[in-house]
Design a protein around this motif. Structure first.
Motif, mmCIF file in Angstrom:
data_model
loop_
_atom_site.group_PDB
_atom_site.id
_atom_site.type_symbol
_atom_site.label_atom_id
_atom_site.label_comp_id
_atom_site.label_asym_id
_atom_site.label_seq_id
_atom_site.Cartn_x
_atom_site.Cartn_y
_atom_site.Cartn_z
ATOM 1 N N HIS A 190 0.732 -1.292 -0.009
ATOM 2 C CA HIS A 190 0.051 -0.015 -0.005
ATOM 3 C C HIS A 190 0.768 1.439 -0.071
ATOM 4 N N ARG A 191 2.166 0.981 -0.479
ATOM 5 C CA ARG A 191 2.739 2.355 -0.690
ATOM 6 C C ARG A 191 2.648 2.861 -2.052
ATOM 7 N N LYS A 192 3.082 4.357 -1.982
ATOM 8 C CA LYS A 192 2.271 4.978 -3.417
ATOM 9 C C LYS A 192 3.653 5.041 -4.314
ATOM 10 N N PHE A 193 3.855 4.916 -5.623
ATOM 11 C CA PHE A 193 4.681 4.835 -6.398
ATOM 12 C C PHE A 193 3.975 5.585 -7.867
ATOM 13 N N ALA A 194 5.191 6.171 -8.381
ATOM 14 C CA ALA A 194 4.780 6.507 -9.837
ATOM 15 C C ALA A 194 4.388 5.394 -10.967
ATOM 16 N N ALA A 195 3.638 5.509 -11.685
ATOM 17 C CA ALA A 195 3.419 4.624 -12.542
ATOM 18 C C ALA A 195 4.347 3.942 -13.164
ATOM 19 N N GLU A 196 5.663 4.480 -13.747
ATOM 20 C CA GLU A 196 6.659 3.719 -14.254
ATOM 21 C C GLU A 196 7.463 3.074 -13.350
ATOM 22 N N ARG A 197 7.466 3.223 -12.114
ATOM 23 C CA ARG A 197 8.256 2.652 -10.979
ATOM 24 C C ARG A 197 7.663 1.339 -10.218
ATOM 25 N N LEU A 198 5.959 1.389 -10.316
ATOM 26 C CA LEU A 198 5.182 0.223 -9.807
ATOM 27 C C LEU A 198 5.628 -0.749 -10.282
ATOM 28 N N GLU A 199 5.590 -1.094 -11.437
ATOM 29 C CA GLU A 199 6.076 -2.421 -12.010
ATOM 30 C C GLU A 199 7.252 -3.173 -11.278
ATOM 31 N N LYS A 200 8.430 -2.128 -11.251
ATOM 32 C CA LYS A 200 9.390 -2.670 -10.787
ATOM 33 C C LYS A 200 9.179 -3.073 -9.177
ATOM 34 N N HIS A 201 8.532 -2.323 -8.633
ATOM 35 C CA HIS A 201 8.249 -2.527 -7.043
ATOM 36 C C HIS A 201 7.600 -3.561 -6.835
ATOM 37 N N LEU A 202 6.520 -3.814 -7.875
ATOM 38 C CA LEU A 202 5.520 -5.235 -7.525
ATOM 39 C C LEU A 202 6.560 -6.479 -7.386
ATOM 40 N N GLN A 203 7.685 -6.431 -8.393
ATOM 41 C CA GLN A 203 8.434 -7.579 -8.519
ATOM 42 C C GLN A 203 9.089 -7.914 -7.122
ATOM 43 N N VAL A 204 9.845 -6.767 -6.685
ATOM 44 C CA VAL A 204 10.538 -6.916 -5.599
ATOM 45 C C VAL A 204 9.515 -7.041 -4.204
ATOM 46 N N CYS A 205 8.595 -6.551 -4.247
ATOM 47 C CA CYS A 205 7.618 -6.516 -3.092
ATOM 48 C C CYS A 205 6.953 -7.946 -2.995
ATOM 49 N N GLU A 206 6.562 -8.824 -4.097
ATOM 50 C CA GLU A 206 6.152 -10.056 -4.144
ATOM 51 C C GLU A 206 7.321 -10.920 -3.621
ATOM 52 N N ARG A 207 8.586 -10.662 -4.147
ATOM 53 C CA ARG A 207 9.356 -11.628 -3.828
ATOM 54 C C ARG A 207 9.713 -11.481 -2.232
ATOM 55 N N MET A 208 9.893 -10.281 -1.521
ATOM 56 C CA MET A 208 9.908 -10.044 -0.065
ATOM 57 C C MET A 208 8.977 -10.414 0.614
ATOM 58 N N GLN A 209 7.674 -10.552 0.060
ATOM 59 C CA GLN A 209 6.489 -10.978 0.894
ATOM 60 C C GLN A 209 6.590 -12.582 1.023
ATOM 61 N N HIS A 210 7.067 -13.224 -0.013
ATOM 62 C CA HIS A 210 7.207 -14.618 0.175
ATOM 63 C C HIS A 210 8.440 -15.247 0.793
ATOM 64 N N SER A 211 9.466 -14.390 0.699
ATOM 65 C CA SER A 211 10.710 -14.762 1.675
ATOM 66 C C SER A 211 10.541 -14.579 3.090
ATOM 67 N N SER A 212 11.241 -15.361 3.926
ATOM 68 C CA SER A 212 11.257 -15.276 5.507
ATOM 69 C C SER A 212 12.690 -15.014 5.627
ATOM 70 N N ARG A 213 13.017 -13.751 6.348
ATOM 71 C CA ARG A 213 14.111 -13.313 6.585
ATOM 72 C C ARG A 213 14.537 -13.965 8.008
ATOM 73 N N LYS A 214 15.706 -14.199 8.181
ATOM 74 C CA LYS A 214 16.135 -14.354 9.854
ATOM 75 C C LYS A 214 16.265 -13.153 10.341
ATOM 76 N N VAL A 215 15.811 -13.323 11.944
ATOM 77 C CA VAL A 215 16.071 -12.203 12.669
ATOM 78 C C VAL A 215 17.390 -11.824 12.814
ATOM 79 N N PHE A 216 17.931 -10.399 12.392
ATOM 80 C CA PHE A 216 19.341 -10.251 12.842
ATOM 81 C C PHE A 216 19.731 -10.022 14.475
ATOM 82 N N ASP A 217 20.751 -10.777 14.726
ATOM 83 C CA ASP A 217 21.106 -10.699 16.145
ATOM 84 C C ASP A 217 22.357 -9.962 16.355
#
Length: 169
Positions: free
Chosen positions: A24-51
């Motif tokens: 739900h962050r807002k982006f310019a129309a030309e940047r939204l496509e690139k952001h969606l690719q990154v955002c989907e990838r980050m949504q499905h990955s589980s990152r370890k908690v940094f200690d």
């Protein structure tokens, strides 16, 4: 003077910003496509908690200590007995205000905490963690006063004291 590679950020305010469907962050129309690719990838990955403590201790003596005393992943859930403690506290407060019938001295507070451990050397009561630390230290103390005596009053003696008390007053 060479043209600046990035456009003026204030000129971007005129363009329409489109919200991302995932974050739900807002982006310019030309940047939204690139952001969606990154955002989907980050949504499905589980990152370890940094200690940070692990990296801070790397290469020091603390590293060996942290390996032996590492924290458990799932904390032990203890049953909460706050209500029992609260009721015992209130009972002790009320008992301290009301003099015991027929007794010259106030009665000691009622101890009904089953979790506490009694020290075999000084007869004091501790929670399990502090008891583990206290008992080895207490057994080496040479100038320890004797443990407090348990006040055991026979009913015969108590009746005599009450009769004497009533006679005097």
């Amino acid at each position: 003077m060479a043209p600046h590679p990035h456009p003026d950020p204030f000129l971007l305010l005129d363009k329409e910003l489109i919200p991302c469907t995932i974050c739900h962050r807002k982006f310019a129309a030309e940047r939204l496509e690139k952001h969606l690719q990154v955002c989907e990838r980050m949504q499905h990955s589980s990152r370890k908690v940094f200690d940070s403590s692990k990296y801070r201790a790397k290469g020091t003596d603390l590293e060996e200590f942290m390996k032996t005393n590492s924290r458990s992943k799932s904390p032990e859930v203890r049953k909460s007995n706050w209500r029992q403690k609260h009721e015992a506290f209130i009972r002790n407060l009320r008992q301290a205000h009301v003099p015991a019938a027929g007794a010259l001295q106030p009665q000691p507070p009622i101890q009904d905490n089953d979790d506490y451990v009694t020290c075999p050397h000084c007869a004091r009561r501790f929670a399990p963690g502090p008891a583990e630390r206290h008992i080895p230290k207490c057994q080496n103390i040479k100038s320890r006063p004797p443990p407090p005596r348990q006040l055991i009053i026979s009913t015969f003696f108590l009746n005599k004291v009450v009769a004497l008390f009533n006679k005097l007053f």
